[in-house]
Design a protein around this motif. Structure first.
Motif, PDB file in Angstrom:
ATOM      1  N   LYS A  86     -14.302 -11.073  -6.233  1.00 60.52           N
ATOM      2  CA  LYS A  86     -13.393 -11.373  -5.125  1.00 60.52           C
ATOM      3  C   LYS A  86     -11.948 -11.232  -5.568  1.00 60.52           C
ATOM      4  CE  LYS A  86     -12.227 -14.930  -1.710  1.00 60.52           C
ATOM      5  NZ  LYS A  86     -10.784 -14.829  -1.983  1.00 60.52           N
ATOM      6  N   ARG A  87     -11.618 -11.685  -6.777  1.00 59.27           N
ATOM      7  CA  ARG A  87     -10.251 -11.570  -7.277  1.00 59.27           C
ATOM      8  C   ARG A  87      -9.858 -10.100  -7.415  1.00 59.27           C
ATOM      9  NH1 ARG A  87      -6.928 -14.965 -10.343  1.00 59.27           N
ATOM     10  NH2 ARG A  87      -4.921 -13.940 -10.625  1.00 59.27           N
ATOM     11  N   VAL A  88     -10.773  -9.284  -7.943  1.00 61.58           N
ATOM     12  CA  VAL A  88     -10.490  -7.856  -8.086  1.00 61.58           C
ATOM     13  C   VAL A  88     -10.320  -7.204  -6.722  1.00 61.58           C
ATOM     14  CG1 VAL A  88     -11.429  -5.665  -8.903  1.00 61.58           C
ATOM     15  CG2 VAL A  88     -11.669  -7.719 -10.306  1.00 61.58           C
ATOM     16  N   ARG A  89     -11.203  -7.563  -5.771  1.00 57.98           N
ATOM     17  CA  ARG A  89     -11.126  -6.976  -4.432  1.00 57.98           C
ATOM     18  C   ARG A  89      -9.827  -7.355  -3.736  1.00 57.98           C
ATOM     19  NH1 ARG A  89     -15.560  -8.652  -3.095  1.00 57.98           N
ATOM     20  NH2 ARG A  89     -14.985 -10.534  -1.940  1.00 57.98           N
ATOM     21  N   ASP A  90      -9.419  -8.599  -3.870  1.00 56.87           N
ATOM     22  CA  ASP A  90      -8.161  -9.044  -3.251  1.00 56.87           C
ATOM     23  C   ASP A  90      -6.963  -8.328  -3.875  1.00 56.87           C
ATOM     24  OD1 ASP A  90      -9.619 -10.718  -1.665  1.00 56.87           O
ATOM     25  OD2 ASP A  90      -9.222 -12.526  -2.844  1.00 56.87           O
ATOM     26  N   ALA A  91      -6.998  -8.131  -5.196  1.00 56.45           N
ATOM     27  CA  ALA A  91      -5.893  -7.440  -5.874  1.00 56.45           C
ATOM     28  C   ALA A  91      -5.781  -5.996  -5.392  1.00 56.45           C
ATOM     29  CB  ALA A  91      -6.097  -7.490  -7.386  1.00 56.45           C
ATOM     30  N   ILE A  92      -6.916  -5.324  -5.237  1.00 56.10           N
ATOM     31  CA  ILE A  92      -6.893  -3.938  -4.773  1.00 56.10           C
ATOM     32  C   ILE A  92      -6.374  -3.858  -3.347  1.00 56.10           C
ATOM     33  CG2 ILE A  92      -8.352  -1.950  -4.225  1.00 56.10           C
ATOM     34  CD1 ILE A  92     -10.111  -2.714  -6.573  1.00 56.10           C
ATOM     35  N   GLU A  93      -6.790  -4.808  -2.501  1.00 50.60           N
ATOM     36  CA  GLU A  93      -6.313  -4.806  -1.116  1.00 50.60           C
ATOM     37  C   GLU A  93      -4.806  -5.043  -1.036  1.00 50.60           C
ATOM     38  OE1 GLU A  93      -8.620  -7.718   0.886  1.00 50.60           O
ATOM     39  OE2 GLU A  93     -10.432  -6.464   0.995  1.00 50.60           O
ATOM     40  N   LYS A  94      -4.244  -5.756  -2.006  1.00 54.25           N
ATOM     41  CA  LYS A  94      -2.807  -6.003  -2.031  1.00 54.25           C
ATOM     42  C   LYS A  94      -2.032  -4.882  -2.728  1.00 54.25           C
ATOM     43  CE  LYS A  94      -3.248 -11.044  -2.000  1.00 54.25           C
ATOM     44  NZ  LYS A  94      -2.998 -12.298  -2.770  1.00 54.25           N
ATOM     45  N   GLY A  95      -2.744  -3.862  -3.176  1.00 54.09           N
ATOM     46  CA  GLY A  95      -2.072  -2.744  -3.842  1.00 54.09           C
ATOM     47  C   GLY A  95      -1.867  -2.938  -5.326  1.00 54.09           C
ATOM     48  N   ASP A  96      -2.431  -3.999  -5.892  1.00 52.45           N
ATOM     49  CA  ASP A  96      -2.309  -4.240  -7.331  1.00 52.45           C
ATOM     50  C   ASP A  96      -3.442  -3.496  -8.025  1.00 52.45           C
ATOM     51  OD1 ASP A  96      -1.878  -5.107  -9.866  1.00 52.45           O
ATOM     52  OD2 ASP A  96      -2.381  -7.213  -9.496  1.00 52.45           O
ATOM     53  N   ILE A  97      -3.177  -2.281  -8.474  1.00 52.42           N
ATOM     54  CA  ILE A  97      -4.203  -1.428  -9.062  1.00 52.42           C
ATOM     55  C   ILE A  97      -3.674  -0.843 -10.371  1.00 52.42           C
ATOM     56  CG2 ILE A  97      -5.397  -0.801  -6.924  1.00 52.42           C
ATOM     57  CD1 ILE A  97      -3.629   1.595  -6.668  1.00 52.42           C
ATOM     58  N   PRO A  98      -4.580  -0.533 -11.310  1.00 46.51           N
ATOM     59  CA  PRO A  98      -4.121   0.073 -12.570  1.00 46.51           C
ATOM     60  C   PRO A  98      -3.638   1.496 -12.329  1.00 46.51           C
ATOM     61  CG  PRO A  98      -6.514   0.026 -12.472  1.00 46.51           C
ATOM     62  CD  PRO A  98      -6.029  -0.753 -11.287  1.00 46.51           C
ATOM     63  N   PHE A  99      -2.502   1.822 -12.920  1.00 46.07           N
ATOM     64  CA  PHE A  99      -1.936   3.151 -12.713  1.00 46.07           C
ATOM     65  C   PHE A  99      -1.173   3.570 -13.964  1.00 46.07           C
ATOM     66  CE2 PHE A  99       1.350   6.116 -11.299  1.00 46.07           C
ATOM     67  CZ  PHE A  99       0.579   7.019 -10.578  1.00 46.07           C
ATOM     68  N   SER A 100      -1.482   4.769 -14.458  1.00 41.00           N
ATOM     69  CA  SER A 100      -0.791   5.330 -15.623  1.00 41.00           C
ATOM     70  C   SER A 100       0.289   6.289 -15.151  1.00 41.00           C
ATOM     71  CB  SER A 100      -1.794   6.050 -16.527  1.00 41.00           C
ATOM     72  OG  SER A 100      -1.120   6.760 -17.534  1.00 41.00           O
ATOM     73  N   ARG A 101       1.517   6.031 -15.531  1.00 45.14           N
ATOM     74  CA  ARG A 101       2.622   6.920 -15.162  1.00 45.14           C
ATOM     75  C   ARG A 101       2.624   8.200 -15.982  1.00 45.14           C
ATOM     76  NH1 ARG A 101       7.610   2.535 -14.792  1.00 45.14           N
ATOM     77  NH2 ARG A 101       6.689   1.204 -13.164  1.00 45.14           N
ATOM     78  N   GLU A 102       1.939   8.177 -17.108  1.00 45.00           N
ATOM     79  CA  GLU A 102       1.936   9.355 -17.968  1.00 45.00           C
ATOM     80  C   GLU A 102       0.989  10.433 -17.452  1.00 45.00           C
ATOM     81  OE1 GLU A 102       4.128   9.513 -20.274  1.00 45.00           O
ATOM     82  OE2 GLU A 102       4.745   7.453 -19.923  1.00 45.00           O
ATOM     83  N   ALA A 103      -0.051  10.031 -16.708  1.00 47.15           N
ATOM     84  CA  ALA A 103      -1.019  11.019 -16.228  1.00 47.15           C
ATOM     85  C   ALA A 103      -0.378  12.057 -15.299  1.00 47.15           C
ATOM     86  CB  ALA A 103      -2.191  10.316 -15.545  1.00 47.15           C
TER      87      ALA A 103
END
Length: 354
Positions: free
Chosen positions: A17-34
């Motif tokens: 649930k914590r992971v799902r809520d974070a994704i819904e709020k736009g808090d997702i892992p993102f690499s700027r180098e990619a």
């Protein structure tokens, strides 16, 4: 100090649930180098597959200017504008495939990490985004230090690779001054492809590390304390005390409804004080006696009291009362194995009523 203590208490992995809520709020892992690495690969592909053709096309477009620069009229501002427009159009056609390929590769690298989603909270204006103190904390915080370290490593890697490659091409560059000028574009293109390839190889390690780091940092930011997990469980499953209270209210409501039906009973079979079962038998309603109410101890005494108030017969039969209480639920007819015993009681009551 309190913030450090709070971080130390968050030792548990994030729940679904914590992971799902974070994704819904736009808090997702993102690499700027990619995306940067994808852009370099796109530029390399453009050099390998489009540069020769685009260079030839650019030379053809500008052939008039290159072959006869004095043939252009520059007597007025309109003449100058026309010349600049022609040069800009030729340059645009030359750069367009490069820009498109770089954009597509960068966009693909972003989409492959996470699918795009519109999150209002991420685009809503917040003071922390323009606050100098918040900016300084981001710059000098752990994330800022990691970004600075990555920039230094990238700069050193690219510089070393470019220096080594250019040193290896020094002889060819000197010899190029004595060859046909028409061969210079091919030489420059070959060196550029080798240089970009070497830079891409040097950066790929940084990109792989950044992908892993961004994922680990995201998971660490979502860690929870044991109290957080308990609170989340209460929110999702309901507070146990509230659920117990609701269950108690439902049982009280069902009990009151059951006791209200006792006055419709034909007979109450009791085990003097411990068990009581109220039965109703109307052949037109049910083929077998129906259990209207049953209870133990205080409920049993209450059933007996209501039956006596309404003139309903109370028959004491300890084995039968206990067996009916355990075998039959309220609003159910009695099983066939009780027909004989209950029929004898009903026959006795009907005979006495006559």
């Amino acid at each position: 100090m309190a913030e450090d203590t709070d971080k130390e208490s968050k030792t548990e992995a994030a729940t679904e649930k914590r992971v799902r809520d974070a994704i819904e709020k736009g808090d997702i892992p993102f690499s700027r180098e990619a995306p940067v690495f994808a852009s370099i690969l796109g530029f390399l592909l453009a050099l390998a597959f489009f540069a020769r053709g685009q260079t030839a096309q650019l030379a053809q477009d500008l052939s008039l200017l290159l072959d006869d620069p004095r043939g252009f009229r520059l007597e007025s501002g309109e003449d100058a504008t026309m010349l600049l427009n022609q040069v800009a159009l030729a340059a645009g056609r030359f750069l367009l495939p490069f820009l498109l390929l770089l954009s597509v590769c960068s966009l693909a690298a972003s989409l492959l990490q996470n699918l795009p989603r519109l999150v209002g909270d991420r685009i809503a204006p917040k003071w922390s985004r323009v606050s100098p103190m918040a900016g300084l904390s981001r710059i000098f915080g752990l994330q800022g230090q990691v970004e600075f370290l990555k920039s230094v490593v990238k700069f050193l890697s690219v510089s070393v690779v470019a220096l080594l490659l250019l040193r290896s091409e020094r002889t060819r560059a000197v010899n190029a001054m004595f060859v046909d000028p028409s061969q210079l574009p091919e030489l420059i293109l070959t060196v550029a492809i080798r240089l970009v390839s070497a830079v891409a190889i040097a950066i790929i390690v940084i990109v792989a590390g950044d992908l892993v780091w961004s994922r680990l940092r995201w998971q660490r930011s979502l860690r929870m304390s044991r109290q957080d997990i308990k609170d989340e469980h209460k929110q999702s499953e309901g507070d146990p005390s509230v659920k117990a209270r609701l269950r108690s209210l439902a049982q009280d409501r069902a009990r009151n409804q059951m006791l209200a039906n006792v006055d419709r009973a034909t007979v109450v079979i009791a085990n003097p004080t411990h068990f009581a079962v109220a039965l109703r038998y109307e052949p037109a309603e049910n083929p077998a006696p129906l259990v209207l109410a049953k209870g133990q101890d205080l409920i049993a005494l209450r059933i007996r009291a209501i039956a006596e108030e309404n003139g309903i017969a109370v028959i004491e039969d300890k084995p039968l009362a206990r067996s009916l209480y355990e075998a039959v639920q309220v609003d159910q007819t009695i099983p066939a194995e009780f027909y004989r015993a209950v029929a004898q009681i009903l026959f006795f009551l009907f005979a006495r009523a006559r």
